[in-house]
Design a protein around this motif. Structure first.
Motif, short mmCIF file in Angstrom:
data_model
loop_
_atom_site.label_atom_id
_atom_site.label_comp_id
_atom_site.label_asym_id
_atom_site.label_seq_id
_atom_site.Cartn_x
_atom_site.Cartn_y
_atom_site.Cartn_z
N ASN C 147 0.83 -1.21 0.00
CA ASN C 147 0.00 0.00 0.00
C ASN C 147 0.86 1.26 0.00
OD1 ASN C 147 -2.40 -1.52 2.30
ND2 ASN C 147 -2.39 -1.54 0.07
N ASP C 150 2.51 1.76 -3.30
CA ASP C 150 1.51 2.21 -4.27
C ASP C 150 1.16 3.68 -4.05
OD1 ASP C 150 1.50 -0.23 -5.47
OD2 ASP C 150 -0.43 -0.90 -4.66
N TYR C 151 1.19 4.12 -2.80
CA TYR C 151 0.94 5.55 -2.53
C TYR C 151 2.03 6.39 -3.21
CZ TYR C 151 0.97 10.11 -0.44
OH TYR C 151 0.98 11.47 -0.28
N SER C 153 4.01 5.52 -5.59
CA SER C 153 3.90 5.36 -7.04
C SER C 153 2.82 6.27 -7.60
CB SER C 153 3.56 3.90 -7.38
OG SER C 153 4.59 3.05 -6.96
N TRP C 154 1.75 6.38 -6.85
CA TRP C 154 0.64 7.25 -7.26
C TRP C 154 1.12 8.70 -7.40
CZ3 TRP C 154 -2.91 10.04 -3.50
CH2 TRP C 154 -3.96 10.67 -4.16
N ALA C 157 3.53 8.88 -10.41
CA ALA C 157 2.78 8.81 -11.67
C ALA C 157 2.10 10.16 -11.91
CB ALA C 157 1.76 7.68 -11.62
N ASP C 158 1.62 10.77 -10.85
CA ASP C 158 1.01 12.09 -10.96
C ASP C 158 2.03 13.11 -11.45
OD1 ASP C 158 -1.43 13.81 -10.14
OD2 ASP C 158 0.24 14.84 -9.17
N HIS C 160 4.64 12.49 -13.26
CA HIS C 160 4.91 12.22 -14.66
C HIS C 160 3.80 12.78 -15.56
CE1 HIS C 160 5.91 10.32 -18.36
NE2 HIS C 160 4.68 9.82 -18.41
N VAL C 161 2.57 12.47 -15.23
CA VAL C 161 1.44 12.91 -16.06
C VAL C 161 1.41 14.44 -16.16
CG1 VAL C 161 -1.09 13.03 -16.16
CG2 VAL C 161 0.05 10.86 -15.62
N ALA C 192 -0.54 10.16 -23.69
CA ALA C 192 0.88 10.35 -23.42
C ALA C 192 1.70 10.17 -24.70
CB ALA C 192 1.35 9.36 -22.36
N ASN C 208 12.37 11.69 -22.67
CA ASN C 208 13.19 10.90 -21.75
C ASN C 208 14.51 11.56 -21.41
OD1 ASN C 208 11.48 8.76 -21.26
ND2 ASN C 208 12.00 7.79 -23.20
N ILE C 260 8.67 3.67 -8.75
CA ILE C 260 7.50 2.81 -9.02
C ILE C 260 7.95 1.36 -9.17
CG2 ILE C 260 5.60 2.33 -10.62
CD1 ILE C 260 5.41 5.30 -11.20
N PHE D 4 4.93 5.69 -21.98
CA PHE D 4 4.05 6.77 -21.55
C PHE D 4 2.58 6.46 -21.74
CE2 PHE D 4 8.17 8.45 -22.69
CZ PHE D 4 8.53 8.94 -21.45
N VAL D 5 2.31 5.59 -22.67
CA VAL D 5 0.93 5.18 -22.83
C VAL D 5 0.43 4.59 -21.52
CG1 VAL D 5 -0.67 3.71 -24.08
CG2 VAL D 5 1.28 4.73 -25.27
N SER D 7 1.43 5.22 -18.56
CA SER D 7 1.56 6.01 -17.34
C SER D 7 0.21 6.46 -16.78
CB SER D 7 2.46 7.22 -17.58
OG SER D 7 1.81 8.12 -18.45
N ASN D 8 -0.71 6.81 -17.69
CA ASN D 8 -2.03 7.17 -17.18
C ASN D 8 -2.68 5.97 -16.51
OD1 ASN D 8 -2.81 9.93 -17.61
ND2 ASN D 8 -2.49 9.52 -19.79
N LYS D 11 -1.20 5.40 -13.18
CA LYS D 11 -1.71 6.28 -12.15
C LYS D 11 -3.06 5.79 -11.62
CE LYS D 11 -2.82 10.89 -10.81
NZ LYS D 11 -3.41 12.15 -11.23
N PHE D 14 -2.91 2.96 -9.20
CA PHE D 14 -2.47 3.26 -7.84
C PHE D 14 -3.49 4.10 -7.07
CE2 PHE D 14 1.76 3.21 -10.15
CZ PHE D 14 2.05 1.91 -9.78
N TYR D 16 -6.26 3.81 -5.92
CA TYR D 16 -7.04 3.23 -4.83
C TYR D 16 -6.54 3.69 -3.47
CZ TYR D 16 -3.40 -0.03 -3.30
OH TYR D 16 -2.26 -0.56 -2.77
N VAL D 17 -5.27 4.08 -3.40
CA VAL D 17 -4.68 4.48 -2.11
C VAL D 17 -5.35 5.73 -1.53
CG1 VAL D 17 -2.43 3.45 -2.59
CG2 VAL D 17 -2.85 5.84 -3.20
N PHE D 20 -7.72 5.42 1.52
CA PHE D 20 -7.23 5.14 2.87
C PHE D 20 -7.33 6.39 3.73
CE2 PHE D 20 -5.11 0.91 2.80
CZ PHE D 20 -5.46 0.58 1.50
#
Lengths: 277, 277, 277, 277
Positions: C147, C150-151, C153-154, C157-158, C160-161, C192, C208, C260, D4-5, D7-8, D11, D14, D16-17, D20
């Protein structure tokens, strides 16, 4: 009738009070344990003349009520009970009642209590229930399998410590002729080994041979069983015939075994979900 | 016996799990309301053939169970029930169970549920209870007298809205010969005034003359009564004689009156404590 | 002076208000994450003329402030930041502030904010800070390593986006000559892959190869380093001489790498504690 | 670009975190108090050579920072500070931040801390701030006006008790020539009356004439003031002329008066909302 036109309005005028309710959602991915404890059960056992140190009718009724809770509430994966307490474990991914702590614990407390009265006669026969008993409850969360197993081990160790004490105590009273005050005095400061020794050397009782129900308490889990039923079937253009139909059914199964060691968990790997999830 | 020496140690090794329990003490100086709601009572009323729109046996049993809760739990100053729900209000200064929300709500849920089964026969006679029913509960806090009264008003307005609807609905079905689908259709979009009009013009029923129990629900409060008992007493150097002894006793009293307006509160000023405290 | 005799009494008379504070201890054996987010930072970046899409001075200041938080608060094992946010992870067994959520999050918010102003000049030189900025915070608990990862990573990922979007957006504006409205329009609905394509085919930019700081954000962890210092020592009956002393010191180290995938965690196995604990 | 495809998707995988995070909405219709306390301020005052027993520059800076908090956060109706602490009271009907406790307290802590550093120079001039200080905070709810006033009285009584002690203590040291250990010893067990007596008979100091800022602390409230500004206006077909424009403006006003008695509240009836609401 003018009164009634305003009644809907009145209701909406008061509805703001709803927002005083606060959210008590349980943290995700934790085991949710609801434990019930009998209220004033000392008095209850006296008045209903429970046998000492253990009353099998009462233990059977506790177990029957817990069974009823498991069948009514989804997602309870294991329950453990001893004396006048019972713990219910919801699986860590449960979304039952949206994981709202208040709903979970009140439902468990309610179902258990109504069942206790409902099934009383099955276990106590003609001996009347004198008044409605009650239980209080609480919710505790456990993040990992280790924590949950340690919780259940804690309750089973408690069962052991109490039952050993009570067994010796009531043996001293019932077979040894001591008063309760004398028995209490005799046991003051004794260790488990001493108590075993008293039982063995003075009364030729090997504690390990005592009832597993009393020493280990009751563990309830779900088990899949294949059930085979014979049905009469008739297909078009065929004669009616008997067919055996086998289906897998989940049933609550009771154990009176050690759950502190790893063996129980290795034999029932489907109870707990992996921490890595 | 070596096994048992370690059992105390084992218990203490697991005891850390106790600290996972979190504190849920209710904010001081707020009214604590516990509301219970019947679970799956639609099915329950069907299976036990409750009369429509109200079953007085069932309402009596609810009230009897609530009465039992009030007698077992200190500090409930008022309770209000209707249909399959009952709300219990603890006084704002209560320290019962150290104000722990979980203990308060599970105890109420448990006592109510066991009482419901226990007193079933008193209200339903030979009609058997088919299975143990259950209730879920919640705790809500209200900081001021205004908020608390508005909460109770909200529940009584709810009682009114539902009972008016149900009364018309079942009159249309039972006396008007409509199917339930037709009755539902007929009532779609009607206001309170329309419903009163249907009752009055089509069935000569004045809703205001309907049973107060159904229209207003049940309010339980504590009332002091003087009770006079005659005892035979004997003092030294006197002959035995009969003496009247009067003592003040608190009893639970049921009302089926309006609690939305101020009149009820003005007549029972001892229910609520002042906000200024 | 009579006034003052009563002042101690007065204080004790009011002290009951202490008990209105409620306990907010975090569940044991869970990771405690405190995340800070800049308040009204859109306006703040405008007024302080942050460069687009990323201002390295501002990112450096965020990182410096996070560094200061880690040094002041024990038990933070990893921190991750990007844009105007920073997350701090307390180890699951931390007992810092008795795990009281309010203390943990306010201390983090306070230390970070005062550091942000304190170190401003180090990063912005003579450009003045126009007004004191603020951050809000929250606490979230994660029961397992999965968990927690994953937090993080979230959040990455945010990063990155957002950074991919902002990079293309400001390239279109700054190099492509589009207005911001045109750039927004151009990017509507793009994936992306599309954004990478725009950068590459129209501007010869390989995303990159862009700065890892911008693409991956900043990860702060503790690292042990051996530090060797030369000291002059003199023992009795010896001449003074130079001695090399090596000690292991913990220092906060910044990374701008992927967190990640599993590689980072495999290379830094001491950050997380095992779920089995 | 294939990276990058995904990556969305990554996100969202992940995300689901998020669930919490738990809700920490403050009970409706209660005053929300956020209190900040300096962390390790004993050391901070030593290192920055604060004058004893009170440093007016430091008190001014605390007050300036609190002022900044009130201007940034809506709905703070009163703030009270003394020594290294400050309490902020949100009006009972506030919906600021949806009444989320974590947001309220972290925002207050953050704004206060960044302001403390930002305004340092205004109060300490060339004396440098050596490191970023920090404050921790907490949230407490008060259901009634009485409870809230008692909270503020508690803090002011605390101010009084501490300031009286510190005044005598430092007078004994600075004017009486005692060591700090001797002064401590001298004051052991003394009542308020004794302390006043020492000040008066030995140093001719009447404590009541000491600075109100030190004896009473600082109370910040909003006050409406009419502000008149002269503007040059020009209407069509008229010559330009000077016009006086008066508008009502809310400003934060500081008081150093008693807030335990009723007088302050009677003079500022708009601070608190009625319990009856």
């Amino acid at each position: 009738a003018r009164l009634f036109v305003s009644s809907n309005m009145a209701k909406s005028k008061f509805e703001y009070v709803r927002n005083f309710e606060t959210d008590d959602t349980c943290l995700k991915n934790c085991y949710i344990v609801v434990r019930l404890d009998g209220r004033n059960f000392h008095r209850f056992t006296e008045q209903h003349k429970f046998t000492k140190p253990n009353d099998n009718r009462a233990l059977g009724l506790m177990s029957r009520s817990a069974h009823s809770v498991m069948e009514e509430l989804e997602d309870i994966v294991i329950a453990y009970g001893q004396s006048d307490e019972f713990s219910f474990v919801f699986k860590r991914t449960s979304t039952w009642f949206k994981r709202r702590a208040s709903k979970l614990m009140t439902h468990v407390a309610s179902q258990f209590s109504s069942s206790y009265v409902f099934y009383w006669k099955e276990f106590f026969g003609d001996q009347p229930l004198l008044y409605p008993p009650s239980f209080d409850g609480r919710v505790v969360l456990y993040p990992t399998n280790r924590n949950l197993k340690d919780y259940l081990s804690w309750r089973q160790a408690d069962c052991h410590v109490n039952n050993l004490y009570n067994t010796v105590f009531w043996t001293l009273v019932q077979k040894g002729g001591l008063t309760t005050a004398q028995a209490e005095d005799r046991l003051k400061g004794t260790l488990a080994a001493d108590k075993n020794e008293i039982l063995f050397s003075e009364f030729e009782i090997n504690y390990n041979n005592e009832s597993a129900l009393h020493r280990k308490g009751t563990t309830l889990i779900w088990e899949k069983r294949d059930e085979t039923v014979t049905k009469r079937m008739k297909r078009p253009n065929e004669e009616e015939k008997e067919v055996s139909v086998t289906r897998s059914r989940k049933r609550v199964q009771a154990y009176h075994c050690d759950i502190i060691g790893e063996q129980f968990w290795e034999e029932h790997t489907d109870i707990l979900e992996d921490d890595g999830c």
